[in-house]
Write a protein that holds these residues in place. Sequence first.
Motif, PDB file in Angstrom:
ATOM      1  N   ALA A 172       0.810  -1.208   0.000  1.00 51.26           N
ATOM      2  CA  ALA A 172       0.000   0.000   0.000  1.00 51.26           C
ATOM      3  C   ALA A 172       0.850   1.268   0.000  1.00 51.26           C
ATOM      4  O   ALA A 172       0.370   2.333  -0.322  1.00 51.26           O
ATOM      5  CB  ALA A 172      -0.932   0.008   1.209  1.00 51.26           C
ATOM      6  N   VAL A 173       2.128   1.143   0.372  1.00 52.45           N
ATOM      7  CA  VAL A 173       3.010   2.307   0.394  1.00 52.45           C
ATOM      8  C   VAL A 173       3.382   2.648  -1.044  1.00 52.45           C
ATOM      9  O   VAL A 173       3.872   1.790  -1.781  1.00 52.45           O
ATOM     10  CB  VAL A 173       4.285   2.016   1.219  1.00 52.45           C
ATOM     11  N   LYS A 207      13.189  -5.996   3.517  1.00 49.84           N
ATOM     12  CA  LYS A 207      11.905  -6.361   4.117  1.00 49.84           C
ATOM     13  C   LYS A 207      12.053  -7.577   5.029  1.00 49.84           C
ATOM     14  O   LYS A 207      11.374  -7.674   6.045  1.00 49.84           O
ATOM     15  CB  LYS A 207      10.856  -6.597   3.041  1.00 49.84           C
ATOM     16  N   ALA A 208      12.949  -8.490   4.679  1.00 55.25           N
ATOM     17  CA  ALA A 208      13.172  -9.668   5.516  1.00 55.25           C
ATOM     18  C   ALA A 208      13.930  -9.309   6.797  1.00 55.25           C
ATOM     19  O   ALA A 208      13.701  -9.917   7.842  1.00 55.25           O
ATOM     20  CB  ALA A 208      13.954 -10.727   4.732  1.00 55.25           C
ATOM     21  N   ALA A 248       7.580   1.688   8.244  1.00 50.16           N
ATOM     22  CA  ALA A 248       7.285   2.890   9.039  1.00 50.16           C
ATOM     23  C   ALA A 248       7.955   4.117   8.422  1.00 50.16           C
ATOM     24  O   ALA A 248       7.346   5.194   8.335  1.00 50.16           O
ATOM     25  CB  ALA A 248       7.739   2.697  10.480  1.00 50.16           C
ATOM     26  N   TYR A 249       9.192   3.954   7.984  1.00 51.20           N
ATOM     27  CA  TYR A 249       9.927   5.065   7.369  1.00 51.20           C
ATOM     28  C   TYR A 249       9.269   5.463   6.044  1.00 51.20           C
ATOM     29  O   TYR A 249       9.022   6.640   5.779  1.00 51.20           O
ATOM     30  CB  TYR A 249      11.386   4.654   7.176  1.00 51.20           C
ATOM     31  N   ALA A 250       8.950   4.497   5.210  1.00 52.54           N
ATOM     32  CA  ALA A 250       8.316   4.791   3.916  1.00 52.54           C
ATOM     33  C   ALA A 250       6.940   5.417   4.109  1.00 52.54           C
ATOM     34  O   ALA A 250       6.574   6.348   3.378  1.00 52.54           O
ATOM     35  CB  ALA A 250       8.219   3.518   3.077  1.00 52.54           C
ATOM     36  N   GLU A 251       6.187   4.933   5.082  1.00 54.53           N
ATOM     37  CA  GLU A 251       4.868   5.511   5.343  1.00 54.53           C
ATOM     38  C   GLU A 251       5.001   6.954   5.814  1.00 54.53           C
ATOM     39  O   GLU A 251       4.207   7.816   5.427  1.00 54.53           O
ATOM     40  CB  GLU A 251       4.119   4.673   6.369  1.00 54.53           C
ATOM     41  N   GLU A 288      11.985   7.882  12.289  1.00 51.14           N
ATOM     42  CA  GLU A 288      11.772   6.638  11.546  1.00 51.14           C
ATOM     43  C   GLU A 288      13.016   6.263  10.736  1.00 51.14           C
ATOM     44  O   GLU A 288      13.367   5.087  10.636  1.00 51.14           O
ATOM     45  CB  GLU A 288      10.562   6.777  10.611  1.00 51.14           C
ATOM     46  N   GLN A 289      13.690   7.264  10.191  1.00 54.84           N
ATOM     47  CA  GLN A 289      14.922   7.015   9.443  1.00 54.84           C
ATOM     48  C   GLN A 289      15.987   6.414  10.349  1.00 54.84           C
ATOM     49  O   GLN A 289      16.649   5.444   9.978  1.00 54.84           O
ATOM     50  CB  GLN A 289      15.439   8.316   8.828  1.00 54.84           C
ATOM     51  N   GLU A 290      16.133   6.964  11.536  1.00 53.57           N
ATOM     52  CA  GLU A 290      17.134   6.445  12.470  1.00 53.57           C
ATOM     53  C   GLU A 290      16.839   4.999  12.859  1.00 53.57           C
ATOM     54  O   GLU A 290      17.739   4.158  12.882  1.00 53.57           O
ATOM     55  CB  GLU A 290      17.193   7.322  13.723  1.00 53.57           C
ATOM     56  N   ALA A 291      15.573   4.698  13.131  1.00 53.90           N
ATOM     57  CA  ALA A 291      15.203   3.323  13.477  1.00 53.90           C
ATOM     58  C   ALA A 291      15.503   2.371  12.326  1.00 53.90           C
ATOM     59  O   ALA A 291      16.056   1.278  12.528  1.00 53.90           O
ATOM     60  CB  ALA A 291      13.719   3.261  13.843  1.00 53.90           C
TER      61      ALA A 291
END
Length: 106
Positions: A10-11, A67-68, A76-79, A94-97
């Motif tokens: 969905a992203v 993704k794996a 989360a970052y892309a969203e 989100e980028q840092e995570a």
Amino acid sequence: MSDEEARASAVPASAMLFAVHKHLQTRCAEKTSAFLKCKKGDQDPEKCLRQGAAMTGCLVEVLRDLKATCGDELNAYAECLDYRSNNFEKCRREQEAFETKCSLGK
């Protein structure tokens, strides 16, 4: 399709590509360079199909690996990027995570 797969699909593509751009630059540089060199030398799209397929295959492999390894953080970052119109400044948490879980060295 699992909930995670549905959420990931969905992203929008641009946000996902923005999120993984450093990984693509690192892992797909050679294939991208070969494709761009071919396109520069010959504007006939058919002449560069092999190089384009190799570049696309690299992208798919990078996305599959990320993704794996860190799918939740990547999504989360892309969203966030999608919601914030690809404004990196507003998605630093989100980028840092994502970059902590999936560093370029992994």
